[in-house]
Design a protein around this motif. Structure first.
Motif, PDB file in Angstrom:
ATOM      1  N   THR A 153      36.523  52.590  40.612  1.00 18.76           N
ATOM      2  CA  THR A 153      37.824  53.191  40.932  1.00 18.76           C
ATOM      3  C   THR A 153      38.940  52.201  40.657  1.00 18.76           C
ATOM      4  N   LEU A 154      38.749  50.962  41.090  1.00 16.00           N
ATOM      5  CA  LEU A 154      39.765  49.935  40.852  1.00 16.00           C
ATOM      6  C   LEU A 154      39.922  49.682  39.358  1.00 16.00           C
ATOM      7  N   ARG A 155      38.818  49.514  38.653  1.00 18.76           N
ATOM      8  CA  ARG A 155      38.893  49.277  37.206  1.00 18.76           C
ATOM      9  C   ARG A 155      39.642  50.413  36.512  1.00 18.76           C
TER      10      ARG A 155
ATOM     11  N   GLU B 286      54.435  49.280  41.382  1.00 25.59           N
ATOM     12  CA  GLU B 286      54.227  49.180  42.827  1.00 25.59           C
ATOM     13  C   GLU B 286      52.894  49.794  43.241  1.00 25.59           C
ATOM     14  N   HIS B 287      52.508  50.879  42.591  1.00 33.38           N
ATOM     15  CA  HIS B 287      51.214  51.488  42.905  1.00 33.38           C
ATOM     16  C   HIS B 287      50.073  50.531  42.555  1.00 33.38           C
ATOM     17  N   LEU B 288      50.171  49.837  41.428  1.00 36.76           N
ATOM     18  CA  LEU B 288      49.134  48.875  41.060  1.00 36.76           C
ATOM     19  C   LEU B 288      49.046  47.752  42.086  1.00 36.76           C
ATOM     20  N   LEU B 289      50.196  47.302  42.588  1.00 33.38           N
ATOM     21  CA  LEU B 289      50.181  46.277  43.642  1.00 33.38           C
ATOM     22  C   LEU B 289      49.538  46.809  44.922  1.00 33.38           C
TER      23      LEU B 289
ATOM     24  N   ASP C 274      45.053  46.978  48.743  1.00 34.94           N
ATOM     25  CA  ASP C 274      44.048  47.743  49.489  1.00 34.94           C
ATOM     26  C   ASP C 274      42.639  47.277  49.131  1.00 34.94           C
ATOM     27  N   TYR C 275      42.419  47.005  47.849  1.00 35.62           N
ATOM     28  CA  TYR C 275      41.116  46.506  47.420  1.00 35.62           C
ATOM     29  C   TYR C 275      40.808  45.167  48.096  1.00 35.62           C
ATOM     30  N   ARG C 276      41.787  44.282  48.123  1.00 41.60           N
ATOM     31  CA  ARG C 276      41.585  42.951  48.706  1.00 41.60           C
ATOM     32  C   ARG C 276      41.236  43.039  50.189  1.00 41.60           C
ATOM     33  N   ARG C 277      41.845  43.990  50.874  1.00 43.45           N
ATOM     34  CA  ARG C 277      41.579  44.163  52.304  1.00 43.45           C
ATOM     35  C   ARG C 277      40.303  44.959  52.569  1.00 43.45           C
ATOM     36  N   GLY C 278      39.670  45.444  51.513  1.00 45.36           N
ATOM     37  CA  GLY C 278      38.444  46.215  51.671  1.00 45.36           C
ATOM     38  C   GLY C 278      38.698  47.655  52.070  1.00 45.36           C
ATOM     39  N   GLU C 279      39.914  48.117  51.887  1.00 46.10           N
ATOM     40  CA  GLU C 279      40.260  49.494  52.219  1.00 46.10           C
ATOM     41  C   GLU C 279      39.996  50.401  51.022  1.00 46.10           C
ATOM     42  N   GLU C 280      39.970  51.691  51.303  1.00 50.51           N
ATOM     43  CA  GLU C 280      39.774  52.663  50.229  1.00 50.51           C
ATOM     44  C   GLU C 280      41.002  52.670  49.325  1.00 50.51           C
ATOM     45  N   ILE C 281      40.755  52.765  48.035  1.00 48.74           N
ATOM     46  CA  ILE C 281      41.858  52.799  47.072  1.00 48.74           C
ATOM     47  C   ILE C 281      42.548  54.148  47.201  1.00 48.74           C
ATOM     48  N   PRO C 282      43.864  54.135  47.414  1.00 49.22           N
ATOM     49  CA  PRO C 282      44.573  55.388  47.682  1.00 49.22           C
ATOM     50  C   PRO C 282      44.699  56.275  46.450  1.00 49.22           C
TER      51      PRO C 282
END
Length: 187
Positions: A102-104, A139-142, A147-155
């Motif tokens: 998802t992040l990629r 801003e969405h990419l940031l 969120d990824y860094r905090r281990g949260e679900e990618i919005p």
């Protein structure tokens, strides 16, 4: 006397067998320890590589944000677009490192949207929306990276991000159709 000798031989064999079992256990445990240490070292190298890729991704997005900020303020240098593409390439390369599909996908999609930034508002008569939509994409990419860094679900992407992405896709298709039209022999 024979019984005493048999007893000594049996005791010796049991002792020898115990020594063999003990040595085998020590060798087996040593092998397990080496595998464990090798796995930990590999995980450590992957963590360092992952952190470096994450930092590269964040730095590339922040530099992209700064490049667009200067563009909208007419402060960009001559090689502005070259710098932009270099940062987007850096972001895309970092994105390849992440295990999260998802992040990629989101980083690659955002990279392609920003690479075709001229197409962000091509379907609208007033292009004043372009800076806002480009900035919302950045801003969405940031947000995604945070969120990824905090281990949260990618919005899910916000509507303005989706609008910009869809406009770029349409723009790219139109550009490809135009190029194809000019490549076809005139009959």
């Amino acid at each position: 006397m024979m019984i005493g000798m048999q007893s000594e031989i049996l005791s010796g064999l049991i002792g020898f067998g115990g020594a063999i079992v003990g040595a085998g256990s020590a060798i087996w445990a040593s092998g397990l320890q080496r595998k464990h240490e090798a796995r930990q070292a590999q995980e450590g190298r992957e963590a360092v590589h992952h952190d470096a890729a994450y930092n590269d991704a964040v730095q590339a997005v922040l530099k992209t944000k700064d490049l667009f900020r200067r563009k909208w303020r007419d402060e960009q240098e001559e090689n502005w677009e070259h710098q932009l593409f270099a940062e987007l390439d850096r972001l895309r390369l970092a994105a390849l490192t992440f295990r999260s599909p998802t992040l990629r996908h989101r980083l690659e999609e955002g990279t392609e949207t920003l690479r075709s930034w001229r197409g962000v508002t091509h379907t609208r008569p007033h292009r004043a929306d372009r800076p806002r939509l480009v900035n919302r994409t950045v801003e969405h990419l940031l947000t995604v990276l945070g969120d990824y860094r905090r281990g949260e679900e990618i919005p899910q992407p916000p509507q303005e991000y989706t609008d910009a992405r869809d406009a770029v896709l349409q723009y790219v298709e139109e550009q490809e159709d135009i190029a194809l039209h000019f490549r076809e022999p005139n009959a």
